[in-house]
Design an enzyme around this catalytic site. Structure first.
Site, PDB file in Angstrom:
ATOM      1  N   HIS A  13      28.545  16.673 -22.087  1.00  0.00           N
ATOM      2  CA  HIS A  13      28.274  15.954 -23.354  1.00  0.00           C
ATOM      3  C   HIS A  13      29.511  15.150 -23.769  1.00  0.00           C
ATOM      4  O   HIS A  13      30.469  15.708 -24.294  1.00  0.00           O
ATOM      5  CB  HIS A  13      27.911  16.953 -24.454  1.00  0.00           C
ATOM      6  CG  HIS A  13      27.512  16.312 -25.747  1.00  0.00           C
ATOM      7  ND1 HIS A  13      26.388  16.681 -26.446  1.00  0.00           N
ATOM      8  CD2 HIS A  13      28.079  15.320 -26.482  1.00  0.00           C
ATOM      9  CE1 HIS A  13      26.283  15.950 -27.538  1.00  0.00           C
ATOM     10  NE2 HIS A  13      27.312  15.123 -27.585  1.00  0.00           N
ATOM     11  N   HIS A  15      31.013  11.240 -25.473  1.00  0.00           N
ATOM     12  CA  HIS A  15      30.854   9.903 -26.066  1.00  0.00           C
ATOM     13  C   HIS A  15      31.973   9.014 -25.524  1.00  0.00           C
ATOM     14  O   HIS A  15      33.143   9.246 -25.840  1.00  0.00           O
ATOM     15  CB  HIS A  15      30.951   9.964 -27.597  1.00  0.00           C
ATOM     16  CG  HIS A  15      29.861  10.792 -28.201  1.00  0.00           C
ATOM     17  ND1 HIS A  15      28.647  10.264 -28.591  1.00  0.00           N
ATOM     18  CD2 HIS A  15      29.794  12.120 -28.456  1.00  0.00           C
ATOM     19  CE1 HIS A  15      27.884  11.231 -29.067  1.00  0.00           C
ATOM     20  NE2 HIS A  15      28.547  12.367 -28.986  1.00  0.00           N
ATOM     21  N   LYS A 102      17.913  11.891 -24.822  1.00  0.00           N
ATOM     22  CA  LYS A 102      18.594  12.511 -25.956  1.00  0.00           C
ATOM     23  C   LYS A 102      17.783  12.326 -27.238  1.00  0.00           C
ATOM     24  O   LYS A 102      17.416  11.207 -27.595  1.00  0.00           O
ATOM     25  CB  LYS A 102      19.975  11.860 -26.117  1.00  0.00           C
ATOM     26  CG  LYS A 102      20.736  12.276 -27.350  1.00  0.00           C
ATOM     27  CD  LYS A 102      21.424  13.621 -27.184  1.00  0.00           C
ATOM     28  CE  LYS A 102      22.024  14.098 -28.481  1.00  0.00           C
ATOM     29  NZ  LYS A 102      23.307  14.724 -28.343  1.00  0.00           N
ATOM     30  N   HIS A 139      20.174  16.986 -30.364  1.00  0.00           N
ATOM     31  CA  HIS A 139      21.063  17.197 -31.509  1.00  0.00           C
ATOM     32  C   HIS A 139      20.243  18.025 -32.499  1.00  0.00           C
ATOM     33  O   HIS A 139      19.370  17.498 -33.185  1.00  0.00           O
ATOM     34  CB  HIS A 139      21.510  15.863 -32.131  1.00  0.00           C
ATOM     35  CG  HIS A 139      22.475  16.060 -33.255  1.00  0.00           C
ATOM     36  ND1 HIS A 139      23.815  15.785 -33.155  1.00  0.00           N
ATOM     37  CD2 HIS A 139      22.297  16.572 -34.493  1.00  0.00           C
ATOM     38  CE1 HIS A 139      24.422  16.106 -34.297  1.00  0.00           C
ATOM     39  NE2 HIS A 139      23.514  16.586 -35.132  1.00  0.00           N
ATOM     40  N   HIS A 177      25.904  21.278 -28.471  1.00  0.00           N
ATOM     41  CA  HIS A 177      26.986  21.664 -29.394  1.00  0.00           C
ATOM     42  C   HIS A 177      26.531  22.672 -30.456  1.00  0.00           C
ATOM     43  O   HIS A 177      26.560  22.390 -31.658  1.00  0.00           O
ATOM     44  CB  HIS A 177      27.633  20.438 -30.053  1.00  0.00           C
ATOM     45  CG  HIS A 177      26.684  19.356 -30.506  1.00  0.00           C
ATOM     46  ND1 HIS A 177      25.610  19.599 -31.317  1.00  0.00           N
ATOM     47  CD2 HIS A 177      26.674  18.026 -30.260  1.00  0.00           C
ATOM     48  CE1 HIS A 177      24.972  18.458 -31.549  1.00  0.00           C
ATOM     49  NE2 HIS A 177      25.604  17.495 -30.914  1.00  0.00           N
ATOM     50  N   ASP A 250      31.581  17.178 -26.348  1.00  0.00           N
ATOM     51  CA  ASP A 250      31.224  16.298 -27.468  1.00  0.00           C
ATOM     52  C   ASP A 250      32.456  15.536 -27.964  1.00  0.00           C
ATOM     53  O   ASP A 250      32.602  15.286 -29.159  1.00  0.00           O
ATOM     54  CB  ASP A 250      30.587  17.081 -28.629  1.00  0.00           C
ATOM     55  CG  ASP A 250      29.868  16.163 -29.611  1.00  0.00           C
ATOM     56  OD1 ASP A 250      29.602  14.992 -29.271  1.00  0.00           O
ATOM     57  OD2 ASP A 250      29.577  16.614 -30.733  1.00  0.00           O
TER      58      ASP A 250
HETATM   59  O1  DOR Z   1      30.678  14.820 -34.629  1.00  0.00           O
HETATM   60  C1  DOR Z   1      29.895  14.142 -34.009  1.00  0.00           C
HETATM   61  N1  DOR Z   1      30.211  12.902 -33.539  1.00  0.00           N
HETATM   62  N2  DOR Z   1      28.689  14.623 -33.793  1.00  0.00           N
HETATM   63  C2  DOR Z   1      27.730  13.876 -33.259  1.00  0.00           C
HETATM   64  O2  DOR Z   1      26.630  14.363 -33.140  1.00  0.00           O
HETATM   65  C3  DOR Z   1      27.956  12.466 -32.889  1.00  0.00           C
HETATM   66  C4  DOR Z   1      29.370  12.214 -32.648  1.00  0.00           C
HETATM   67  C5  DOR Z   1      29.702  10.729 -32.607  1.00  0.00           C
HETATM   68  O3  DOR Z   1      29.007   9.975 -31.930  1.00  0.00           O
HETATM   69  O4  DOR Z   1      30.694  10.353 -33.231  1.00  0.00           O
HETATM   70 ZN    ZN Z   2      27.716  14.193 -29.367  1.00  0.00          ZN
END
Ligand code: DOR
Ligand code: ZN
Length: 348
Positions: A13, A15, A102, A139, A177, A250
């Site tokens: 997971h 970003h 997702k 999520h 998460h 995450d």
């Molecule tokens: O804290 C988070 N940041 N939780 C999420 O679900 C998305 C993520 C983000 O994309 O910044």
């Molecule tokens: Zn995330």
């Protein structure tokens, strides 16, 4: 010298964002992990096979320029909206463009305004995914503003997830998460169908940590960290070696101005030190023997992939986390535990 050697982990997971931000953060993830599931919540979400392909190309180009020494494999995902069709999902999965889909409940978190407003609208999509064996990544929070933010995961499990697994008993699900003991119990009870990722930061902070000595925007993320009893439950789950729990950082970078703001974004950036943070937790729980299962074996087994062949070594050696990570557009990102000393270090 104390050190541990494990098969190279994967991050289930991540970003990575896009453009200059991606160029800045990708080398950190690629240094530690071989494969990673890439979240589709860009400003313009990844909703079609073509968009996933183009995004993957941008990731691989960035890798070539900014992290050429690392062998890294991005696994792409489809952002589900009210309009996603079974045909798009099927085309994307069969063509190898989507690894998973997702589900963001609309407005639950960053860039989720195009998410799903009513899960019933996706029944035909879930049915196709069930037949294809395509994993659904969730999520797991309701976004109803009348529900207390600390109860949103629990309410999601009760109201949305329990009916969902009953209706689609063959649908493979990852509850992402997780942050509560109820989620740990739910996953264990439904382990044939459901697994969960656990972040490093949710193993380390509880809700009080966000307010320690003042408000700490760099400890703010979603789902929001909960009470200590939940953190302890997550630590037990992660370090148990249990197959249904695996690593997903995450890691979620935001520019400093977007975090230190009157309305700061949710997200903690752990790509710089993820493995070291997890190792520390496993050491504290006297469970280093289970670290490889959590970090390198359980996730690949869930996804039906082989574990990685090569290894990483973590040494017990102090180092300082950088205070900030520059982005080429002039902004910067503050990593989790910026400027602090960690006890474990991944061998370069
Ligand atoms: O804290 C988070 N940041 N939780 C999420 O679900 C998305 C993520 C983000 O994309 O910044
Ligand atoms: Zn995330």
């Amino acid at each position: 010298m104390i050190e541990i050697t494990i098969k190279r982990p994967d991050d289930w997971h991540v970003h990575l964002r896009d453009g200059a931000m991606m160029n800045a953060v990708l080398p950190y993830t690629a240094r530690q992990f071989h494969r990673a599931i890439i979240m589709p919540n860009l400003n313009k979400p990844i909703t079609t096979p073509r968009m996933a392909n183009e995004y993957k190309k941008r990731i691989l180009n960035s890798l070539e320029v900014h992290a050429e020494n690392y062998e890294f494999m991005p696994l792409m995902t489809c952002y589900l909206t009210d309009e996603t069709s079974g045909a798009i999902i099927s085309e994307g999965f069969k063509g190898g463009h989507f690894f998973a889909a997702k589900l963001y409940p609309a407005n639950a978190t960053t860039n989720s305004s195009m998410g799903v407003t009513d899960i019933k609208k996706l029944s035909s999509v879930f049915s196709v995914m069930e037949q294809l064996g395509m994993p659904l990544l969730i999520h797991g929070e309701v976004s109803d503003s009348s529900i207390d933010i600390f109860d949103r995961e629990y309410v999601f499990i009760k109201k949305i997830l329990i009916p969902l697994i009953k209706e689609f008993p063959k649908l493979k699900i990852v509850l992402e998460h997780i942050t509560t003991k109820e989620a740990v119990e739910f996953v264990r009870l439904n382990r044939k169908q459901v697994s969960a990722t656990i972040t490093a930061h949710h193993l380390i902070i509880n809700r009080t940590s966000i307010f320690e000595g003042g408000i700490n925007p760099h400890r703010y993320c979603l789902p929001i960290p909960k009470r200590e009893v939940h953190r302890l439950s997550l630590r037990e789950a992660a370090t148990s070696g249990d197959l249904c729990f695996f690593l997903g950082t995450d890691t979620a970078p935001h520019r400093i101005n977007d975090k230190e703001s009157s309305c700061g974004c949710a997200g903690i950036f752990t790509a710089v030190n993820a493995l070291e943070l997890y190792t520390q937790v496993f050491e504290e729980e006297k469970a280093l023997a289970n670290f490889e299962k959590f970090a390198s074996l359980n996730g690949s087994a869930f996804y039906g992939l082989k574990a990685n062949e090569d290894k990483v070594i973590l040494i017990k050696e102090k180092w300082h986390v950088p205070g900030l990570i520059p982005v080429s557009d002039g902004s910067s990102i503050i990593p989790y535990k910026a400027g602090e000393t960690l006890d474990w270090k991944m061998k370069p």
